[in-house]
Write an enzyme that holds these catalytic residues in place. Structure first.
Site, PDB file in Angstrom:
ATOM      1  N   GLY A 184       0.846  -1.182   0.000  1.00  0.00           N
ATOM      2  CA  GLY A 184       0.000   0.000   0.000  1.00  0.00           C
ATOM      3  C   GLY A 184       0.882   1.232   0.000  1.00  0.00           C
ATOM      4  N   GLN A 198       3.309   9.806   1.675  1.00  0.00           N
ATOM      5  CA  GLN A 198       4.582   9.110   1.453  1.00  0.00           C
ATOM      6  C   GLN A 198       5.243   9.499   0.128  1.00  0.00           C
ATOM      7  OE1 GLN A 198       2.739   5.074   2.409  1.00  0.00           O
ATOM      8  NE2 GLN A 198       4.793   4.837   3.262  1.00  0.00           N
ATOM      9  N   CYS A 224       6.848  -0.790   6.529  1.00  0.00           N
ATOM     10  CA  CYS A 224       6.409   0.473   5.932  1.00  0.00           C
ATOM     11  C   CYS A 224       7.525   0.993   5.045  1.00  0.00           C
ATOM     12  CB  CYS A 224       6.089   1.481   7.036  1.00  0.00           C
ATOM     13  SG  CYS A 224       5.512   3.069   6.414  1.00  0.00           S
ATOM     14  N   LEU A 225       7.180   1.417   3.837  1.00  0.00           N
ATOM     15  CA  LEU A 225       8.206   1.924   2.916  1.00  0.00           C
ATOM     16  C   LEU A 225       8.865   3.191   3.465  1.00  0.00           C
ATOM     17  CD1 LEU A 225       6.424   1.417  -0.524  1.00  0.00           C
ATOM     18  CD2 LEU A 225       8.247   0.017   0.481  1.00  0.00           C
ATOM     19  N   HIS A 228      -3.369   0.524   8.395  1.00  0.00           N
ATOM     20  CA  HIS A 228      -2.005   1.058   8.314  1.00  0.00           C
ATOM     21  C   HIS A 228      -1.969   2.304   7.417  1.00  0.00           C
ATOM     22  CE1 HIS A 228       2.506   0.562   7.876  1.00  0.00           C
ATOM     23  NE2 HIS A 228       2.218   1.383   6.884  1.00  0.00           N
ATOM     24  N   GLU A 229      -2.569   2.204   6.230  1.00  0.00           N
ATOM     25  CA  GLU A 229      -2.512   3.327   5.283  1.00  0.00           C
ATOM     26  C   GLU A 229      -3.333   4.513   5.783  1.00  0.00           C
ATOM     27  OE1 GLU A 229      -0.306   3.242   3.098  1.00  0.00           O
ATOM     28  OE2 GLU A 229       0.092   1.091   3.195  1.00  0.00           O
ATOM     29  N   HIS A 243      -1.491   6.678   8.021  1.00  0.00           N
ATOM     30  CA  HIS A 243      -0.602   7.637   7.342  1.00  0.00           C
ATOM     31  C   HIS A 243      -1.316   8.971   7.091  1.00  0.00           C
ATOM     32  CE1 HIS A 243       3.133   5.568   6.535  1.00  0.00           C
ATOM     33  NE2 HIS A 243       2.527   4.518   6.031  1.00  0.00           N
TER      34      HIS A 243
HETATM   35 NI    NI Z   1       3.390   2.652   5.710  1.00  0.00          NI
END
Ligand code: NI
Length: 168
Positions: free
Chosen positions: A48, A53, A101-102, A143-144, A147
């Site tokens: 995701g 991000q 997480c990226l 999770h997303e 963000h």
């Molecule tokens: Ni993330």
């Protein structure tokens, strides 16, 4: 707009801020931005990716899993985009699972999340809808969506001792 960009990493104020709602629906700019999010997610093999991000403090994220080497045990999940989403119901049943997480490369940690959620959001055309999901897909959405509210997964960890390094 280039096909992908460097991912904004933890410590950047953009990842600590609340994103602003999308107000112009069904525009060429929004379509291009969503494509750009998917391209960037695919480039970095994310499950995701949220707008902050890639440097945009907007309430939109994409997700999807298809034979992803970063998530070898994950089921395939249809590619989806959520706009101005908000979770309106969480199941009492929670599941502990490792998340990455990226924006926090090579780090995983154990996070407890509701197994089932109901969210509300808007389609690309601006139509309101609600949807109930469970399992890994519900985890990705939690999770997303975090963000979009300036929350990163380590802030959800109950035991920082579960933090671990991975090769990807
Ligand atoms: Ni993330």
């Amino acid at each position: 707009m280039s096909k992908f960009v460097d991912i904004v990493k933890a410590g950047d104020p953009l990842l600590q801020s609340k994103a602003t709602p999308i107000t112009n629906f069904a525009t060429k700019e929004l379509a291009e931005f969503i494509d750009f999010l998917f391209n960037t997610m695919d480039h970095y093999q994310g499950a995701g990716l949220a707008a902050p991000q890639v440097g945009e403090g907007k309430q939109v994220f994409v997700y999807g899993v298809e034979n992803n080497p970063r998530y070898p045990d994950a089921p395939n999940i249809q590619r989806s985009v959520l706009i101005n989403p908000e979770i309106i119901d969480y199941s009492d049943e929670k599941i502990d699972s490792y998340e990455g997480c990226l924006s926090i490369p090579r780090i995983r940690g154990l996070v407890s999340r509701s197994n089932r959620i109901t969210y509300k959001a808007y389609t690309f055309e601006g139509e309101y809808y609600e949807k109930t999901l469970e399992g890994f897909e519900a985890r990705i959405i939690q999770h997303e969506l975090d963000h979009l509210n300036g929350v990163l997964f380590p802030m959800r960890m109950q035991d920082i001792g579960t933090l671990k390094y991975t090769h990807n």
